[in-house]
Design a protein around this motif. Sequence first.
Motif, PDB file in Angstrom:
ATOM      1  N   ARG A 106     -10.363  -3.450  15.118  1.00  0.00           N
ATOM      2  CA  ARG A 106     -10.244  -2.114  14.534  1.00  0.00           C
ATOM      3  C   ARG A 106     -11.046  -2.037  13.253  1.00  0.00           C
ATOM      4  O   ARG A 106     -10.878  -2.848  12.355  1.00  0.00           O
ATOM      5  CB  ARG A 106      -8.780  -1.786  14.206  1.00  0.00           C
ATOM      6  N   ASP A 107     -11.927  -1.059  13.167  1.00  0.00           N
ATOM      7  CA  ASP A 107     -12.715  -0.831  11.956  1.00  0.00           C
ATOM      8  C   ASP A 107     -12.057   0.308  11.187  1.00  0.00           C
ATOM      9  O   ASP A 107     -12.161   1.465  11.578  1.00  0.00           O
ATOM     10  CB  ASP A 107     -14.161  -0.483  12.326  1.00  0.00           C
ATOM     11  N   VAL A 108     -11.336  -0.032  10.119  1.00  0.00           N
ATOM     12  CA  VAL A 108     -10.546   0.930   9.353  1.00  0.00           C
ATOM     13  C   VAL A 108     -11.136   1.047   7.953  1.00  0.00           C
ATOM     14  O   VAL A 108     -11.463   0.040   7.331  1.00  0.00           O
ATOM     15  CB  VAL A 108      -9.065   0.474   9.269  1.00  0.00           C
ATOM     16  N   GLU A 109     -11.261   2.279   7.476  1.00  0.00           N
ATOM     17  CA  GLU A 109     -11.754   2.520   6.120  1.00  0.00           C
ATOM     18  C   GLU A 109     -10.769   1.946   5.101  1.00  0.00           C
ATOM     19  O   GLU A 109      -9.555   1.984   5.301  1.00  0.00           O
ATOM     20  CB  GLU A 109     -11.912   4.025   5.869  1.00  0.00           C
ATOM     21  N   VAL A 110     -11.312   1.455   3.980  1.00  0.00           N
ATOM     22  CA  VAL A 110     -10.464   0.889   2.930  1.00  0.00           C
ATOM     23  C   VAL A 110      -9.537   1.966   2.354  1.00  0.00           C
ATOM     24  O   VAL A 110      -8.411   1.667   1.969  1.00  0.00           O
ATOM     25  CB  VAL A 110     -11.317   0.235   1.819  1.00  0.00           C
ATOM     26  N   ALA A 111      -9.980   3.223   2.315  1.00  0.00           N
ATOM     27  CA  ALA A 111      -9.122   4.303   1.811  1.00  0.00           C
ATOM     28  C   ALA A 111      -7.862   4.437   2.662  1.00  0.00           C
ATOM     29  O   ALA A 111      -6.761   4.641   2.136  1.00  0.00           O
ATOM     30  CB  ALA A 111      -9.890   5.624   1.790  1.00  0.00           C
ATOM     31  N   SER A 112      -7.988   4.302   3.971  1.00  0.00           N
ATOM     32  CA  SER A 112      -6.821   4.365   4.861  1.00  0.00           C
ATOM     33  C   SER A 112      -5.929   3.150   4.666  1.00  0.00           C
ATOM     34  O   SER A 112      -4.703   3.264   4.658  1.00  0.00           O
ATOM     35  CB  SER A 112      -7.263   4.447   6.320  1.00  0.00           C
ATOM     36  N   ILE A 113      -6.541   1.989   4.492  1.00  0.00           N
ATOM     37  CA  ILE A 113      -5.765   0.771   4.244  1.00  0.00           C
ATOM     38  C   ILE A 113      -5.014   0.900   2.927  1.00  0.00           C
ATOM     39  O   ILE A 113      -3.835   0.576   2.839  1.00  0.00           O
ATOM     40  CB  ILE A 113      -6.689  -0.473   4.253  1.00  0.00           C
ATOM     41  N   SER A 114      -5.687   1.401   1.892  1.00  0.00           N
ATOM     42  CA  SER A 114      -5.064   1.570   0.586  1.00  0.00           C
ATOM     43  C   SER A 114      -3.845   2.482   0.654  1.00  0.00           C
ATOM     44  O   SER A 114      -2.787   2.179   0.092  1.00  0.00           O
ATOM     45  CB  SER A 114      -6.083   2.130  -0.406  1.00  0.00           C
ATOM     46  N   ALA A 115      -3.976   3.599   1.351  1.00  0.00           N
ATOM     47  CA  ALA A 115      -2.849   4.531   1.485  1.00  0.00           C
ATOM     48  C   ALA A 115      -1.686   3.882   2.214  1.00  0.00           C
ATOM     49  O   ALA A 115      -0.520   4.020   1.807  1.00  0.00           O
ATOM     50  CB  ALA A 115      -3.299   5.791   2.205  1.00  0.00           C
ATOM     51  N   ARG A 116      -1.967   3.174   3.297  1.00  0.00           N
ATOM     52  CA  ARG A 116      -0.896   2.520   4.057  1.00  0.00           C
ATOM     53  C   ARG A 116      -0.274   1.389   3.243  1.00  0.00           C
ATOM     54  O   ARG A 116       0.937   1.159   3.301  1.00  0.00           O
ATOM     55  CB  ARG A 116      -1.424   1.968   5.384  1.00  0.00           C
ATOM     56  N   VAL A 117      -1.090   0.647   2.486  1.00  0.00           N
ATOM     57  CA  VAL A 117      -0.567  -0.431   1.638  1.00  0.00           C
ATOM     58  C   VAL A 117       0.386   0.147   0.598  1.00  0.00           C
ATOM     59  O   VAL A 117       1.454  -0.415   0.343  1.00  0.00           O
ATOM     60  CB  VAL A 117      -1.713  -1.224   0.977  1.00  0.00           C
ATOM     61  N   ASN A 118       0.026   1.278  -0.011  1.00  0.00           N
ATOM     62  CA  ASN A 118       0.918   1.909  -0.993  1.00  0.00           C
ATOM     63  C   ASN A 118       2.257   2.266  -0.353  1.00  0.00           C
ATOM     64  O   ASN A 118       3.312   2.086  -0.973  1.00  0.00           O
ATOM     65  CB  ASN A 118       0.261   3.150  -1.597  1.00  0.00           C
ATOM     66  N   GLU A 119       2.231   2.764   0.882  1.00  0.00           N
ATOM     67  CA  GLU A 119       3.472   3.079   1.596  1.00  0.00           C
ATOM     68  C   GLU A 119       4.279   1.808   1.863  1.00  0.00           C
ATOM     69  O   GLU A 119       5.504   1.793   1.693  1.00  0.00           O
ATOM     70  CB  GLU A 119       3.171   3.780   2.917  1.00  0.00           C
ATOM     71  N   LEU A 120       3.605   0.746   2.280  1.00  0.00           N
ATOM     72  CA  LEU A 120       4.288  -0.517   2.573  1.00  0.00           C
ATOM     73  C   LEU A 120       4.881  -1.139   1.313  1.00  0.00           C
ATOM     74  O   LEU A 120       5.990  -1.685   1.349  1.00  0.00           O
ATOM     75  CB  LEU A 120       3.322  -1.496   3.249  1.00  0.00           C
ATOM     76  N   VAL A 121       4.165  -1.058   0.198  1.00  0.00           N
ATOM     77  CA  VAL A 121       4.678  -1.588  -1.070  1.00  0.00           C
ATOM     78  C   VAL A 121       5.896  -0.774  -1.509  1.00  0.00           C
ATOM     79  O   VAL A 121       6.917  -1.335  -1.928  1.00  0.00           O
ATOM     80  CB  VAL A 121       3.574  -1.600  -2.151  1.00  0.00           C
ATOM     81  N   SER A 122       5.809   0.553  -1.401  1.00  0.00           N
ATOM     82  CA  SER A 122       6.943   1.416  -1.769  1.00  0.00           C
ATOM     83  C   SER A 122       8.169   1.124  -0.917  1.00  0.00           C
ATOM     84  O   SER A 122       9.304   1.195  -1.404  1.00  0.00           O
ATOM     85  CB  SER A 122       6.562   2.888  -1.623  1.00  0.00           C
ATOM     86  N   ALA A 123       7.957   0.800   0.335  1.00  0.00           N
ATOM     87  CA  ALA A 123       9.071   0.502   1.247  1.00  0.00           C
ATOM     88  C   ALA A 123       9.566  -0.932   1.119  1.00  0.00           C
ATOM     89  O   ALA A 123      10.536  -1.309   1.775  1.00  0.00           O
ATOM     90  CB  ALA A 123       8.638   0.771   2.690  1.00  0.00           C
TER      91      ALA A 123
END
Length: 107
Positions: free
Chosen positions: A56-73
Motif C-alpha cells: 500500500r502506497d499511503v501519503e504521509v499526511a494520511s498516516i499522520s492523521a491516523r497516527v494522531n487518532e491512534l495516539v489519542s485512543a
Amino acid sequence: MDVADSSRASLAQISMPGRKSLLDLIESVVAQACRSGAKDLSMKEVQAALRRVHGRDVEVASISARVNELVSAGRLVRDKLHMRPCTVTGRNIEPLSAPMVQDRMFY
C-alpha cells in the motif's frame, strides 16, 4: 496547496471503512516492528513498511492523521522525550511505538 488543504484532500479520498482498515494496518505495522526488535518507528518508516509488507502506497499526511487518532485512543505511543533521527529522512522525529501492556501482576 497548503498542508491543511492536502490533508483534507487525502482524507476525502479515503472512505470510513478505508480509514478504519488504515488505522488497523498502521497499528499492526508498528506492533509487528516492536515485536521484531525495533524499538520504535517514524511515520516515514511506517510508510515504507506499509509499502513493503502490504503493498500500500499511503501519503504521509494520511498516516499522520491516523497516527494522531491512534495516539489519542491509546493504541500507539509517541515518545516526545527521546527524539531520534529518522532512518529514511535523517530528520529528528518523535518516534512511535506500541504501548506497553502489563500481562501479569507478579512474576
